[in-house]
Design a protein around this motif. Structure first.
Motif, short mmCIF file in Angstrom:
data_model
loop_
_atom_site.label_atom_id
_atom_site.label_comp_id
_atom_site.label_asym_id
_atom_site.label_seq_id
_atom_site.Cartn_x
_atom_site.Cartn_y
_atom_site.Cartn_z
N GLN A 44 10.54 70.60 6.95
CA GLN A 44 11.92 70.92 7.32
C GLN A 44 12.09 70.94 8.85
O GLN A 44 11.25 71.46 9.57
N GLY A 45 13.19 70.32 9.30
CA GLY A 45 13.51 70.31 10.72
C GLY A 45 12.75 69.29 11.54
O GLY A 45 12.94 69.21 12.75
N LYS A 46 11.91 68.49 10.91
CA LYS A 46 11.11 67.50 11.62
C LYS A 46 11.67 66.10 11.35
O LYS A 46 12.03 65.78 10.22
N VAL A 47 11.74 65.29 12.41
CA VAL A 47 12.09 63.88 12.22
C VAL A 47 10.88 63.20 11.59
O VAL A 47 9.81 63.13 12.21
N ALA A 48 11.03 62.72 10.38
CA ALA A 48 9.91 62.13 9.66
C ALA A 48 9.65 60.70 10.13
O ALA A 48 10.58 59.96 10.46
N LEU A 49 8.40 60.30 10.12
CA LEU A 49 7.99 58.95 10.51
C LEU A 49 7.50 58.20 9.27
O LEU A 49 6.62 58.68 8.55
N VAL A 50 8.07 57.02 9.05
CA VAL A 50 7.69 56.19 7.90
C VAL A 50 7.36 54.80 8.39
O VAL A 50 8.10 54.21 9.19
N SER A 51 6.26 54.24 7.90
CA SER A 51 5.91 52.86 8.22
C SER A 51 5.37 52.21 6.97
O SER A 51 5.43 52.76 5.87
N GLY A 52 4.83 51.02 7.12
CA GLY A 52 4.27 50.31 5.98
C GLY A 52 4.09 48.85 6.28
O GLY A 52 4.45 48.35 7.35
N GLY A 53 3.50 48.14 5.33
CA GLY A 53 3.26 46.72 5.51
C GLY A 53 2.47 46.17 4.34
O GLY A 53 2.16 46.88 3.38
N GLY A 54 2.16 44.89 4.42
CA GLY A 54 1.34 44.27 3.39
C GLY A 54 -0.06 44.84 3.39
O GLY A 54 -0.52 45.39 4.38
N CYS A 74 4.28 52.99 3.21
CA CYS A 74 4.61 52.16 2.05
C CYS A 74 3.64 50.98 2.03
O CYS A 74 3.61 50.19 2.97
N ALA A 75 2.88 50.88 0.96
CA ALA A 75 1.90 49.81 0.86
C ALA A 75 2.45 48.68 0.01
O ALA A 75 2.66 48.84 -1.20
N GLY A 76 2.70 47.54 0.64
CA GLY A 76 3.16 46.39 -0.11
C GLY A 76 2.02 45.74 -0.88
O GLY A 76 0.86 46.09 -0.71
N SER A 77 2.36 44.80 -1.73
CA SER A 77 1.32 44.05 -2.42
C SER A 77 0.52 43.24 -1.41
O SER A 77 0.88 43.15 -0.23
N VAL A 78 -0.56 42.63 -1.85
CA VAL A 78 -1.41 41.87 -0.94
C VAL A 78 -0.59 40.77 -0.27
O VAL A 78 0.04 39.97 -0.94
N PHE A 79 -0.58 40.80 1.08
CA PHE A 79 0.14 39.82 1.90
C PHE A 79 1.65 39.84 1.69
O PHE A 79 2.33 38.86 1.93
N THR A 80 2.19 40.96 1.22
CA THR A 80 3.62 41.05 0.96
C THR A 80 4.19 42.32 1.57
O THR A 80 3.58 43.38 1.48
N SER A 81 5.36 42.23 2.19
CA SER A 81 5.99 43.41 2.76
C SER A 81 6.38 44.38 1.66
O SER A 81 6.66 43.99 0.53
N PRO A 82 6.42 45.69 1.98
CA PRO A 82 6.92 46.66 1.00
C PRO A 82 8.36 46.35 0.63
O PRO A 82 9.10 45.77 1.43
N THR A 83 8.76 46.74 -0.56
CA THR A 83 10.12 46.47 -1.00
C THR A 83 11.07 47.54 -0.45
O THR A 83 10.65 48.66 -0.14
N PRO A 84 12.37 47.22 -0.37
CA PRO A 84 13.33 48.24 0.05
C PRO A 84 13.32 49.47 -0.84
O PRO A 84 13.53 50.59 -0.36
N ASP A 85 13.08 49.31 -2.15
CA ASP A 85 13.04 50.46 -3.06
C ASP A 85 11.88 51.39 -2.71
O ASP A 85 12.02 52.62 -2.75
N GLN A 86 10.71 50.80 -2.36
CA GLN A 86 9.59 51.64 -1.93
C GLN A 86 9.97 52.45 -0.69
O GLN A 86 9.72 53.66 -0.59
N MET A 87 10.58 51.78 0.26
CA MET A 87 10.94 52.43 1.51
C MET A 87 11.97 53.52 1.29
O MET A 87 11.94 54.58 1.93
#
Length: 267
Positions: A44-54, A74-87
């Motif tokens: 609570q009260g913290k700006v959360a940091l989110v990242s991810g990638g293939g 957010c961990a995407g599939s092998v060699f694939t970016s994470p999906t918007p739903d994951q994010m």
């Protein structure tokens, strides 16, 4: 040659599950989402940091989740970016009321998907998160594009200040007006980039425009940015200065050259 011992369709899930088991007090996994969070999220009260990638050509980012680091990855599939739903799921899981900041690498898929996640958050009424996400991504895309272009400015004099010389060509008053239009365009472009513009010479046209003008543009990479403007510029239009409503072709030449140090040392 690399070989996957795990079933390919389960390798990312099993990798994240292993991280959760190894660091049970620090990490937890969102089931069926490919998202790993710090165990105490949301804070609570913290700006959360989110990242991810293939998850093929780089780590799955889970090793960077925890206090003082990312709140979620957010961990995407092998060699694939994470999906918007994951994010989006990651965003909702870590939002502690102060917004969510997306840390995005300069991969087209990552940028587009994170931007879409911000729009999805906005559609669900999470305005604070969406505002932070969309604003940060837009500024990131602009900055990434600028740095990409600047990385190409590696010529010997690209970093120097420069002179821009504009001369009216064939076409009389019409050409002189065209030359002034070009001059104003370069002035405004330079000023918008924060460069200093100094007029060193200007010869006015007989009825309108200019016959010639020279200005100095001072700032980092001024010559590198402007050097490709050197050449003959053509304008085709119905002249406002007469011409029986027929199209006229006018020319103006532009020459850009760097400001160089005139100190010559002879050994």
């Amino acid at each position: 040659m690399k070989k996957l011992i795990n079933a390919p369709e389960r390798v990312v899930e099993e990798m994240l599950r292993g991280m959760e088991l190894a660091h049970g007090g620090m990490l937890r996994l969102l089931p069926d989402n490919g998202v790993i969070l710090r165990a105490d999220a949301p804070v609570q009260g913290k700006v959360a940091l989110v990242s991810g990638g293939g998850s093929g050509h780089e780590p799955a980012h889970g090793g960077y989740v925890g206090p003082g680091m990312l709140d979620a990855a957010c961990a995407g599939s092998v060699f694939t970016s994470p999906t918007p739903d994951q994010m989006l799921e990651a965003t909702k899981a870590v939002d502690g009321g102060a917004g969510v900041f997306y840390v995005v690498k300069n991969y087209t898929g990552d940028v587009l998907n994170f931007e879409m996640a911000g729009e999805l958050a906005e559609a669900e009424g999470d305005a604070a998160t969406a505002d932070a996400a969309v604003a940060d991504l837009k500024s990131l895309a602009v900055e990434a594009k600028r740095r990409e272009i600047e990385s190409l400015l590696s010529g010997e004099a690209d970093a120097n200040d420069c002179y821009v010389e504009v001369n009216a060509g064939a076409g009389g008053t019409e050409a002189q007006d065209w030359a002034e239009m070009l001059l104003r365009m370069y002035q405004r472009w330079a000023e918008q980039r924060g460069y200093k513009v100094t007029m060193t010479e200007q010869s006015e046209g007989e009825e309108a425009g200019i016959k010639s003008a020279t200005m100095q543009v001072s700032g980092m990479n001024a010559f590198g940015w402007l050097k490709t403007e050197t050449g003959v510029h053509r304008l085709v239009r119905i002249s406002p200065f007469g011409g029986n409503d027929k199209r006229q072709t006018s020319f103006a030449s532009v020459y850009v050259y760097p400001v160089v140090d005139d100190k010559i040392e002879i050994e």
